[in-house]
Design a protein around this motif. Structure first.
Motif, short mmCIF file in Angstrom:
data_model
loop_
_atom_site.label_atom_id
_atom_site.label_comp_id
_atom_site.label_asym_id
_atom_site.label_seq_id
_atom_site.Cartn_x
_atom_site.Cartn_y
_atom_site.Cartn_z
N GLY A 54 8.31 -7.70 48.04
CA GLY A 54 10.54 -7.50 48.74
C GLY A 54 10.51 -8.40 48.94
N ASP A 55 10.68 -9.41 47.99
CA ASP A 55 11.84 -10.50 47.09
C ASP A 55 12.81 -9.95 46.96
OD1 ASP A 55 9.16 -12.19 47.84
OD2 ASP A 55 8.98 -12.81 45.62
N SER A 56 14.09 -10.81 46.97
CA SER A 56 15.42 -10.46 47.05
C SER A 56 15.65 -11.07 45.68
CB SER A 56 15.73 -11.67 46.94
OG SER A 56 15.36 -13.05 46.55
N ALA A 57 15.72 -9.40 45.76
CA ALA A 57 16.05 -8.23 44.40
C ALA A 57 18.18 -9.24 42.93
CB ALA A 57 16.41 -6.62 44.31
N ASN A 58 17.29 -9.37 42.26
CA ASN A 58 18.85 -9.64 41.42
C ASN A 58 19.12 -8.35 40.46
OD1 ASN A 58 18.22 -12.54 42.27
ND2 ASN A 58 16.25 -12.51 41.03
N PHE A 59 19.93 -8.65 40.57
CA PHE A 59 21.70 -7.92 39.57
C PHE A 59 21.16 -7.71 37.93
CE2 PHE A 59 24.99 -5.86 37.74
CZ PHE A 59 24.86 -4.39 38.63
N VAL A 60 20.31 -6.56 37.30
CA VAL A 60 19.80 -7.36 36.07
C VAL A 60 21.26 -6.09 35.27
CG1 VAL A 60 17.66 -7.78 36.25
CG2 VAL A 60 18.48 -5.29 36.12
N GLY A 83 5.89 1.08 39.41
CA GLY A 83 6.37 0.73 40.62
C GLY A 83 5.08 0.17 41.25
N PHE A 84 3.86 0.51 41.63
CA PHE A 84 2.85 0.07 42.87
C PHE A 84 1.69 -0.29 42.05
CE2 PHE A 84 4.88 3.49 44.78
CZ PHE A 84 5.31 3.01 45.87
N THR A 85 1.04 -0.86 40.55
CA THR A 85 0.36 -0.94 39.93
C THR A 85 0.95 -2.30 39.15
OG1 THR A 85 -0.92 0.59 39.05
CG2 THR A 85 -1.55 -1.51 37.93
N SER A 86 1.53 -2.55 37.99
CA SER A 86 2.72 -3.33 37.44
C SER A 86 3.97 -4.22 38.90
CB SER A 86 3.23 -3.13 36.50
OG SER A 86 2.79 -2.24 35.91
N TYR A 87 4.07 -3.58 40.23
CA TYR A 87 4.24 -3.97 41.22
C TYR A 87 6.37 -3.96 40.50
CZ TYR A 87 0.50 -5.57 42.58
OH TYR A 87 -1.11 -5.24 43.22
N ARG A 88 6.79 -3.31 39.17
CA ARG A 88 8.25 -3.42 38.88
C ARG A 88 8.83 -2.55 39.26
NH1 ARG A 88 8.56 -4.06 32.78
NH2 ARG A 88 10.01 -4.69 33.14
N VAL A 89 9.21 -2.03 40.49
CA VAL A 89 10.13 -1.54 41.40
C VAL A 89 11.57 -0.84 40.65
CG1 VAL A 89 11.26 -0.63 43.88
CG2 VAL A 89 9.08 -2.00 43.44
N GLY A 90 12.18 -2.30 40.74
CA GLY A 90 13.20 -2.04 39.82
C GLY A 90 12.90 -1.33 38.49
N THR A 150 18.31 -3.22 39.98
CA THR A 150 18.27 -5.04 40.28
C THR A 150 16.53 -5.60 39.34
OG1 THR A 150 16.79 -4.20 41.91
CG2 THR A 150 19.11 -4.52 42.21
N ASP A 151 15.95 -6.51 39.63
CA ASP A 151 14.66 -6.92 39.68
C ASP A 151 13.59 -6.52 39.77
OD1 ASP A 151 15.25 -9.43 40.59
OD2 ASP A 151 14.63 -10.26 38.74
N ALA A 152 13.86 -6.12 41.41
CA ALA A 152 13.36 -5.49 42.49
C ALA A 152 11.32 -5.50 42.11
CB ALA A 152 13.72 -4.58 43.57
N ASN A 153 10.95 -6.10 43.34
CA ASN A 153 9.23 -6.20 43.32
C ASN A 153 8.94 -5.74 43.86
OD1 ASN A 153 8.52 -8.46 44.45
ND2 ASN A 153 9.34 -9.11 42.86
N ILE A 154 7.65 -4.81 44.38
CA ILE A 154 7.10 -4.24 45.82
C ILE A 154 6.39 -6.03 46.59
CG2 ILE A 154 4.72 -4.84 45.08
CD1 ILE A 154 4.03 -2.00 46.02
#
Length: 312
Positions: free
Chosen positions: A66-72, A273-280, A60-64
């Motif tokens: 907590g917005d809804s994650a889209n399947f990528v 994950g925690f600086t660029s907020y790109r959890v996915g 997914t394109d999840a971010n930190i």
């Protein structure tokens, strides 16, 4: 008792014994299950669930936020495999591992040999060799950060050097390696020491009677008897060194080091994950790294099994 009666009774007894053994195993599992249930619950909560969650997020394109994650799909994995920073940081972790594992294996063996054969103050030597391992990683890293400080550190002062240990990429990773050796050698030292104490004395006595000197006894008795422990030490150190993070980050003041020379794959994953907020994307990198770690562990088990089959 006639032969025909024995023919009938023997299978019945065997069937009854098998049934009794099955019942006992079931009862043992039922009772033992209550003892392991707390561990299994914690293992599922803090290991299995985060792993499964990470696998899901990696697609997914999840971010930190907590917005809804889209399947990528596999987009994160494709990007990670093409990302030069992934390969650079993975190379830094591999380089650190290649420097640490041989040194710590050899050093732990010789320290264990020294502590095993020394007569006076044996407990003190063992305490000195193992004590650093009891320190938290941040304490060990801060201590060596001070020792390697170019201006006020003891390393340059004692040896009359002017080496920029923590600010030059040629020395930064070496400083982290030295800190790691001092801090973690105690664990491998303890494994070797326990193994040395398990070698029967009569083997050395027989070798002495045959005229073998100390070198021959070490080569032909000690090292072969420690083969399994050496394999275990190497495997554990490889797995631990590939995951290096604490000491490298703390010694470099939470920065990637001079010219990013000490940024490891774990640090880069956390930054994404925690600086660029790109959890996915960070999850995809962590899964790739998990596969590498698991492959190393499986390869070690396969080689150990092959060696055991060869011995048999």
């Amino acid at each position: 008792m006639t032969t025909s009666a024995q023919t009938v009774i023997a299978p019945a007894r065997a069937k009854t014994a098998a049934h009794t053994a099955t019942v006992r195993r079931k009862q043992g599992f039922q009772h033992g299950g209550w003892f392991v249930a707390p561990f299994l619950s914690l293992f599922a909560l803090f290991v299995i669930w985060p792993l499964l969650r990470g696998v899901y997020l990696s697609f997914t394109d999840a971010n930190i936020s907590g917005d809804s994650a889209n399947f990528v799909g596999l987009d994160n994995y494709r990007e990670a495999l093409k990302d030069p920073l992934v390969w650079d940081t993975l190379g830094h972790s591999a380089y650190f591992t290649l420097m640490v594992v041989p040194c710590i294996t050899v050093l732990a063996f010789f320290l264990a040999m020294l502590a095993h054969h020394i007569e006076r103050g044996k407990w003190l030597w063992r305490l000195c060799f193992f004590a650093p391992f009891l320190l938290p990683s941040t304490v060990a890293a801060n201590l060596w950060q001070w020792l390697f400080n170019p201006g006020t550190g003891m390393i340059n002062h004692v040896f009359g050097l002017d080496t920029p240990w923590l600010t030059d990429k040629s020395y930064a990773m070496l400083a982290v390696v030295v800190c790691t050796l001092w801090w973690t050698v105690g664990f491998s030292f303890l494994l070797y020491l326990a193994a040395l104490q398990g070698i029967p004395d009569h083997l050395y006595e027989a070798a002495k009677l045959d005229g073998a000197n100390a070198w021959h006894r070490m080569v032909h008795i000690t090292l072969p008897m420690l083969r399994n422990i050496t394999g275990l030490v190497i495997a554990l150190q490889i797995l631990a060194s590939l995951q290096v993070f604490d000491q490298a980050v703390v010694m470099m003041d939470f920065m990637p080091g001079p010219e990013e020379s000490t940024r490891t794959i774990v640090q880069y994953t956390l930054e994404e994950g925690f600086t660029s907020y790109r959890v996915g994307y960070a999850s995809a990198i962590s899964i790739i790294f998990f596969v590498i770690i698991a492959s190393v562990a499986v390869a070690r088990m396969w080689l150990l099994r092959k060696r055991e089959e060869g011995v048999r």
